[in-house]
Design a protein around this motif. Structure first.
Motif, PDB file in Angstrom:
ATOM      1  N   LYS A 159       0.850  -1.189   0.000  1.00 57.99           N
ATOM      2  CA  LYS A 159       0.000   0.000   0.000  1.00 57.99           C
ATOM      3  C   LYS A 159       0.887   1.240   0.000  1.00 57.99           C
ATOM      4  O   LYS A 159       2.092   1.165   0.307  1.00 57.99           O
ATOM      5  N   PHE A 160       0.317   2.379  -0.354  1.00 55.62           N
ATOM      6  CA  PHE A 160       1.041   3.644  -0.297  1.00 55.62           C
ATOM      7  C   PHE A 160       0.898   4.238   1.102  1.00 55.62           C
ATOM      8  O   PHE A 160      -0.200   4.252   1.669  1.00 55.62           O
ATOM      9  N   HIS A 161       1.995   4.760   1.636  1.00 57.29           N
ATOM     10  CA  HIS A 161       1.967   5.372   2.969  1.00 57.29           C
ATOM     11  C   HIS A 161       1.757   6.879   2.820  1.00 57.29           C
ATOM     12  O   HIS A 161       2.635   7.594   2.340  1.00 57.29           O
ATOM     13  N   VAL A 162       0.587   7.343   3.250  1.00 60.03           N
ATOM     14  CA  VAL A 162       0.206   8.754   3.063  1.00 60.03           C
ATOM     15  C   VAL A 162       0.105   9.510   4.396  1.00 60.03           C
ATOM     16  O   VAL A 162      -0.347  10.650   4.422  1.00 60.03           O
ATOM     17  N   GLU A 163       0.547   8.890   5.489  1.00 62.27           N
ATOM     18  CA  GLU A 163       0.422   9.517   6.810  1.00 62.27           C
ATOM     19  C   GLU A 163       1.108  10.883   6.892  1.00 62.27           C
ATOM     20  O   GLU A 163       0.531  11.835   7.446  1.00 62.27           O
ATOM     21  N   PRO A 164       2.343  11.036   6.342  1.00 63.46           N
ATOM     22  CA  PRO A 164       2.973  12.370   6.397  1.00 63.46           C
ATOM     23  C   PRO A 164       2.186  13.445   5.658  1.00 63.46           C
ATOM     24  O   PRO A 164       2.174  14.607   6.069  1.00 63.46           O
ATOM     25  N   LEU A 165       1.511  13.050   4.572  1.00 58.01           N
ATOM     26  CA  LEU A 165       0.697  14.010   3.823  1.00 58.01           C
ATOM     27  C   LEU A 165      -0.549  14.395   4.617  1.00 58.01           C
ATOM     28  O   LEU A 165      -1.000  15.546   4.568  1.00 58.01           O
ATOM     29  N   GLN A 166      -1.110  13.428   5.352  1.00 56.47           N
ATOM     30  CA  GLN A 166      -2.287  13.724   6.168  1.00 56.47           C
ATOM     31  C   GLN A 166      -1.957  14.729   7.265  1.00 56.47           C
ATOM     32  O   GLN A 166      -2.777  15.582   7.602  1.00 56.47           O
ATOM     33  N   LYS A 167      -0.735  14.653   7.799  1.00 58.08           N
ATOM     34  CA  LYS A 167      -0.325  15.604   8.839  1.00 58.08           C
ATOM     35  C   LYS A 167      -0.207  17.015   8.283  1.00 58.08           C
ATOM     36  O   LYS A 167      -0.400  17.991   9.003  1.00 58.08           O
ATOM     37  N   LEU A 168       0.121  17.125   6.978  1.00 58.90           N
ATOM     38  CA  LEU A 168       0.195  18.448   6.353  1.00 58.90           C
ATOM     39  C   LEU A 168      -1.159  19.139   6.363  1.00 58.90           C
ATOM     40  O   LEU A 168      -1.250  20.363   6.446  1.00 58.90           O
ATOM     41  N   LEU A 169      -2.221  18.329   6.252  1.00 63.11           N
ATOM     42  CA  LEU A 169      -3.572  18.888   6.156  1.00 63.11           C
ATOM     43  C   LEU A 169      -4.134  19.269   7.516  1.00 63.11           C
ATOM     44  O   LEU A 169      -5.143  19.967   7.593  1.00 63.11           O
ATOM     45  N   GLU A 170      -3.513  18.758   8.577  1.00 67.57           N
ATOM     46  CA  GLU A 170      -3.998  19.103   9.914  1.00 67.57           C
ATOM     47  C   GLU A 170      -3.745  20.585  10.166  1.00 67.57           C
ATOM     48  O   GLU A 170      -2.622  21.058  10.105  1.00 67.57           O
ATOM     49  N   CYS A 171      -4.815  21.305  10.423  1.00 67.80           N
ATOM     50  CA  CYS A 171      -4.691  22.749  10.649  1.00 67.80           C
ATOM     51  C   CYS A 171      -3.881  23.004  11.909  1.00 67.80           C
ATOM     52  O   CYS A 171      -4.110  22.390  12.948  1.00 67.80           O
ATOM     53  N   SER A 172      -2.901  23.883  11.827  1.00 67.33           N
ATOM     54  CA  SER A 172      -2.058  24.183  12.981  1.00 67.33           C
ATOM     55  C   SER A 172      -2.777  25.073  13.995  1.00 67.33           C
ATOM     56  O   SER A 172      -2.352  25.188  15.134  1.00 67.33           O
ATOM     57  N   SER A 173      -3.861  25.726  13.575  1.00 68.55           N
ATOM     58  CA  SER A 173      -4.598  26.616  14.476  1.00 68.55           C
ATOM     59  C   SER A 173      -5.639  25.819  15.258  1.00 68.55           C
ATOM     60  O   SER A 173      -6.683  25.463  14.725  1.00 68.55           O
ATOM     61  N   VAL A 174      -5.322  25.522  16.511  1.00 62.67           N
ATOM     62  CA  VAL A 174      -6.248  24.805  17.391  1.00 62.67           C
ATOM     63  C   VAL A 174      -6.679  25.765  18.493  1.00 62.67           C
ATOM     64  O   VAL A 174      -5.848  26.357  19.167  1.00 62.67           O
ATOM     65  N   PHE A 175      -7.994  25.940  18.641  1.00 68.74           N
ATOM     66  CA  PHE A 175      -8.523  26.855  19.648  1.00 68.74           C
ATOM     67  C   PHE A 175      -9.305  26.064  20.687  1.00 68.74           C
ATOM     68  O   PHE A 175     -10.055  25.137  20.358  1.00 68.74           O
ATOM     69  N   GLY A 176      -9.116  26.430  21.959  1.00 72.02           N
ATOM     70  CA  GLY A 176      -9.817  25.758  23.046  1.00 72.02           C
ATOM     71  C   GLY A 176     -11.035  26.550  23.499  1.00 72.02           C
ATOM     72  O   GLY A 176     -11.052  27.791  23.430  1.00 72.02           O
TER      73      GLY A 176
END
Length: 438
Positions: A131-148
């Motif tokens: 299979k293709f490993h796409v985990e590093p690409l998925q982390k790119l899409l995680e928005c860095s702005s997290v608000f509590g």
């Protein structure tokens, strides 16, 4: 300012393309270890990676299984060919996926993809797998702005986070506080003291839980904090010495809500719109609210449904194109073999399976399929040619669900008024005719 808005739209479209690509790659499967995932960070060296692939090619030649050996060698050769297209690694890094994948019919198909990510990727990866490993690409899409969010009222406290267009409840608890008046049997002073003590203990518990939820490794795990609720507890918490100073420093806004719990959480997100303007969830709600208001005013500066939206695009009337990110539709270009006339059709999966579109309604001639492409991919590549901005929305919010179910998941805001009823009368289109909506 306009240029920044255009760049923002382009970034969002690039993120959607990346999500689509990741989904397709993650679903691909192959036999043996013939699928290569190669990710090179921005400071990587082409010559160094090429030597790595050369060594792997020598190792792969010792694989006992003839079929698997040939597949792996073919994938490595393909990866090396893709690498030759670059003199140096692009500023954001380089991603290469090569291998032999199995189609839905069970047949083998060679796949080679290489691209530069939309933002720098710091992960180095080389793997041969089925299979293709796409985990590093998925982390790119995680928005860095997290608000509590902390939602407090007299019934309990809720802790939640907002990341992009995803909101999550992390923890919540309920509480029973004494009312202002008792039923007798104790002095007013003693009753008031017990009440103040209970409120103080509640604020203490909320402050301690906030530290557990939003502090990781001696630093806040959110970029900002919003305090909300229907009573004065949120102000008491903010002023309290018990409230962690690291969290107090990142409090962005204190808002009054009509409710507590999850309803208060949703209301707090909406009321924090100005503060959290760059968060996609808030952006989506604002966009769809403006769209619904335009429809409520009924001034003919809107469109919805695939037929009217495509017509508006071709007229150049669409200023903002709004599309559901999971819209399942295919653009098919058919050609009449007798007169060589071509026509573009936009079909659902059901219409595509039926195959009725391949027969001319008037002459009965079988039409040739010239082109078949996913509608959203075609839109993402061509929306600029129509002078429109493109916005993707989800069905997670109330407005998004209404847009998907009530308006077909596609629509737009127009630059000028278009009376669709008069246009249908002029063109002789019957609204009751199902084929008119294709």
């Amino acid at each position: 300012m306009a240029q920044e808005v255009d760049e923002d739209h382009e970034r969002l479209v690039e993120q959607w393309k990346m999500r689509k690509l990741i989904k397709n790659l993650s679903e691909a499967r192959g036999n043996g270890t013939s699928m290569i995932s190669l990710i090179i960070p921005p400071k990587g060296q082409v010559a160094q990676v090429n030597n790595l692939l050369l060594q792997e090619q020598g190792t792969a030649s010792n694989i006992k299984s003839r079929v698997n050996r040939l597949s792996v060698l073919s994938a490595i050769t393909s990866a090396r060919e893709r690498l030759k297209l670059y003199n140096k690694i692009p500023p954001n890094g380089l991603v290469i996926y090569c291998g032999t994948v199995l189609t839905e019919e069970g047949k083998e198909k060679k796949l080679s993809i290489h691209f530069e990510p939309f933002k720098p990727i710091n992960k180095k990866l080389y793997l041969c797998d089925n299979k293709f490993h796409v985990e590093p690409l998925q982390k790119l899409l995680e928005c860095s702005s997290v608000f509590g969010f902390i939602i407090m009222d007299g019934n309990g406290c809720l802790y939640g986070t907002l990341t992009g267009n995803h909101c999550e409840v992390k923890a919540k608890f309920s509480v029973e506080l004494p009312k202002k008046h008792g039923r007798g049997g104790q002095s007013a002073v003693r009753f008031a003291r017990l009440r103040v003590e209970a409120r103080h203990n509640y604020v203490r518990k909320c402050a301690e839980a906030a530290t557990q939820q939003f502090i990781t490794g001696d630093r806040p795990n959110v970029e900002g904090l919003v305090l909300a609720g229907s009573a004065s507890f949120k102000h008491e918490l903010n002023k309290s010495d018990i409230f962690d100073g690291r969290l107090k420093a990142i409090v962005l806004k204190i808002v009054d809500t009509s409710y507590g719990g999850e309803n208060g959480f949703n209301q707090a997100i909406a009321l924090s719109r100005d503060t959290l303007a760059n968060v996609q969830f808030v952006r989506e709600k604002k966009l769809l609210t403006d769209y619904m208001q335009e429809i409520a005013q009924d001034n003919n500066k809107y469109c919805f449904g695939i037929r009217d939206t495509i017509r508006a695009l071709e007229m150049g009337a669409v200023s903002t194109l709004i599309v559901w990110e999971d819209l399942k539709m295919t653009r098919v270009v058919v050609q009449n073999p007798s007169n060589k006339e071509q026509d573009a059709l936009f079909l659902s999966d059901l219409d595509l399976e039926k195959g009725d579109f391949q027969k001319d309604a008037e002459t009965g001639v079988t039409l040739d399929v010239v082109e078949k492409v996913d509608f959203l991919e075609w839109l993402a590549d061509n929306y600029k040619t129509y002078g429109a901005c493109m916005e993707f929305v989800t069905d997670r919010s109330q407005e998004g669900a209404q847009f998907v179910k009530g308006f077909g998941g596609i629509g737009g805001l127009l630059r000028w008024q278009v009376n669709w009823a008069e246009m249908d009368d002029y063109l002789g289109i019957d609204d009751d005719d199902d084929d008119a909506w294709i």
